[in-house]
Design a protein around this motif. Sequence first.
Motif, PDB file in Angstrom:
ATOM      1  N   ILE A  75      -5.057   3.355   6.815  1.00 49.07           N
ATOM      2  CA  ILE A  75      -5.049   1.942   6.709  1.00 49.07           C
ATOM      3  C   ILE A  75      -3.472   1.582   7.334  1.00 49.07           C
ATOM      4  CG2 ILE A  75      -5.046  -0.061   5.300  1.00 49.07           C
ATOM      5  CD1 ILE A  75      -7.078   1.357   3.636  1.00 49.07           C
ATOM      6  N   VAL A  76      -2.283   2.107   6.793  1.00 47.74           N
ATOM      7  CA  VAL A  76      -1.120   1.804   6.653  1.00 47.74           C
ATOM      8  C   VAL A  76      -0.735   1.876   8.214  1.00 47.74           C
ATOM      9  CG1 VAL A  76       1.265   2.140   6.155  1.00 47.74           C
ATOM     10  CG2 VAL A  76      -0.493   1.811   4.539  1.00 47.74           C
ATOM     11  N   LYS A  77      -1.023   2.977   9.070  1.00 44.48           N
ATOM     12  CA  LYS A  77      -0.541   3.105  10.186  1.00 44.48           C
ATOM     13  C   LYS A  77      -1.425   1.925  11.241  1.00 44.48           C
ATOM     14  CE  LYS A  77      -4.148   6.759  11.714  1.00 44.48           C
ATOM     15  NZ  LYS A  77      -4.173   8.142  12.121  1.00 44.48           N
ATOM     16  N   GLN A  78      -2.350   1.419  10.972  1.00 44.64           N
ATOM     17  CA  GLN A  78      -2.996   0.490  11.768  1.00 44.64           C
ATOM     18  C   GLN A  78      -2.293  -1.038  11.487  1.00 44.64           C
ATOM     19  OE1 GLN A  78      -7.369   0.759  12.573  1.00 44.64           O
ATOM     20  NE2 GLN A  78      -7.204   2.219  11.215  1.00 44.64           N
ATOM     21  N   LEU A  79      -2.145  -1.010  10.041  1.00 43.56           N
ATOM     22  CA  LEU A  79      -1.229  -2.213   9.852  1.00 43.56           C
ATOM     23  C   LEU A  79       0.103  -2.285  10.502  1.00 43.56           C
ATOM     24  CD1 LEU A  79      -1.965  -2.566   6.182  1.00 43.56           C
ATOM     25  CD2 LEU A  79      -3.245  -4.042   8.127  1.00 43.56           C
ATOM     26  N   ASN A  80       0.759  -1.238  10.454  1.00 40.68           N
ATOM     27  CA  ASN A  80       2.126  -1.093  11.183  1.00 40.68           C
ATOM     28  C   ASN A  80       2.109  -1.142  12.639  1.00 40.68           C
ATOM     29  OD1 ASN A  80       3.470  -0.778   8.735  1.00 40.68           O
ATOM     30  ND2 ASN A  80       3.542   1.553   8.902  1.00 40.68           N
ATOM     31  N   SER A  81       1.021  -0.690  13.097  1.00 41.42           N
ATOM     32  CA  SER A  81       0.621  -0.813  14.764  1.00 41.42           C
ATOM     33  C   SER A  81       0.852  -2.360  15.048  1.00 41.42           C
ATOM     34  CB  SER A  81      -0.273   0.020  15.295  1.00 41.42           C
ATOM     35  OG  SER A  81      -0.032   1.421  14.969  1.00 41.42           O
ATOM     36  N   LEU A  99       0.828  -0.987   0.124  1.00 40.12           N
ATOM     37  CA  LEU A  99      -0.020  -0.025  -0.035  1.00 40.12           C
ATOM     38  C   LEU A  99       0.965   1.093   0.172  1.00 40.12           C
ATOM     39  CD1 LEU A  99      -2.874  -1.130   2.571  1.00 40.12           C
ATOM     40  CD2 LEU A  99      -3.138  -0.940   0.109  1.00 40.12           C
ATOM     41  N   THR A 100       1.973   1.387   0.874  1.00 38.09           N
ATOM     42  CA  THR A 100       2.930   2.393   0.819  1.00 38.09           C
ATOM     43  C   THR A 100       3.397   2.681  -0.652  1.00 38.09           C
ATOM     44  OG1 THR A 100       3.389   1.962   3.162  1.00 38.09           O
ATOM     45  CG2 THR A 100       4.755   3.370   2.180  1.00 38.09           C
ATOM     46  N   LEU A 101       3.983   1.524  -1.283  1.00 34.63           N
ATOM     47  CA  LEU A 101       4.554   1.815  -2.512  1.00 34.63           C
ATOM     48  C   LEU A 101       3.750   2.334  -3.567  1.00 34.63           C
ATOM     49  CD1 LEU A 101       6.678  -1.373  -2.574  1.00 34.63           C
ATOM     50  CD2 LEU A 101       7.581   1.134  -2.686  1.00 34.63           C
TER      51      LEU A 101
END
Length: 392
Positions: A126-132, A95-97
């Motif tokens: 979305i990404v910050k929750q996945l990273n958490s 998602l980040t890419l």
Amino acid sequence: MPSVDFDFYSLDSATQSHILQTTPALYPPGGQESNFDNPPNGTATAAVLLVIFLSLITVSISARVYVRFFCIKERALADYLLILGYAIIIVSFSLTLQVSQRPGFFVHQYNVRLGDFIWLLKNIFIVKQLNSVAICLIKVAILLDWIRIFAPTGRCFVYWASHALIWANIVFFVALLVVYNIVCTPYARNWDIMLKGNCSRTNIHDTNLAISIFTIASDFLILAIPQRAIWSLHMSTKRKFSVSAIFAIGILACALALVRSIEMMLQSSWTDITYAYSVGVICGAAELTCGILTISVPSLPKALSSIRFREFASWLSLSTKKHRWFRSQMANTRVPTALARPSHRLTWHEMEARGNSPASVATANHQLFPFDSNQTLLHEDVDIERGIHRST
């Protein structure tokens, strides 16, 4: 994020599309104009760094799984948590890419279309929750590994300190996920700034401050726990330094956590969110990579030593020599004229016309089975798995 003063979604679709495609996400500074098509950016550099980080994570996780599952065959809960964390990291990095396509990394917000900015905010949400979740799984896996290595039987300091940190991380990250999902009303207001609503249930500055303090404190404590156990072992000082250096990569993770925490605190007061986000992405990806390396690097020597490069090269060279020997033998062998292979494959009608003579039977067998199953092609055997040459 500010609230809009009108109902954007009451407008017709053509007007909505025009606003989203022509309006900058932030008004440019005086004397400048927005550049939507080719703004100054650092997309290529950021994308390369993300690919490098993901490659390091993949290699280290693969080495860990290979050693634990196939070499020593001692699987533990930490291994499964790492695999789950790796799957989440893959989704997060994917998602980040996508940001490299639009609006790009290190692009100032006034050079970003309003529609792309809303898409970016949803991607960030979305990404910050996945990273958490990934960070929580990695930290728990590291602590479980500390217990397995340094407190396998006794309930000593490492055991209790690790368990305390495990539950502290679980509680904190669960609470953080709850906060992320209740801060805005309506829910889509978390990313859609054109939707009427507010995000006043929590204070962003206080939330970022709490995340920063807990992240830095837990990282340093996780790094410190094994050091006490290492230096209490009965071994030479030089050996203690060597063992302790294996976990020193965690120091870099702590430094990156500190940098990312400072960036988060600044981001809560910055208006140029797109540029600040790019800094946080690189620091966060590097922190995840260091966390994975901390637990996986000790498995790399075992993984490399188990791969028999020299034996494989020897087997490959031996196989080539055998193939050449076989071809030379076949070239020097005279085949009787009656058994010689015909210029074309005989049909079954032609074979039947020739009758059941020995020559016709031999020709049919040669066409169907070019190599006799009873013929020994190689007079020596090769153990493919170990690459050991054995004479028969």
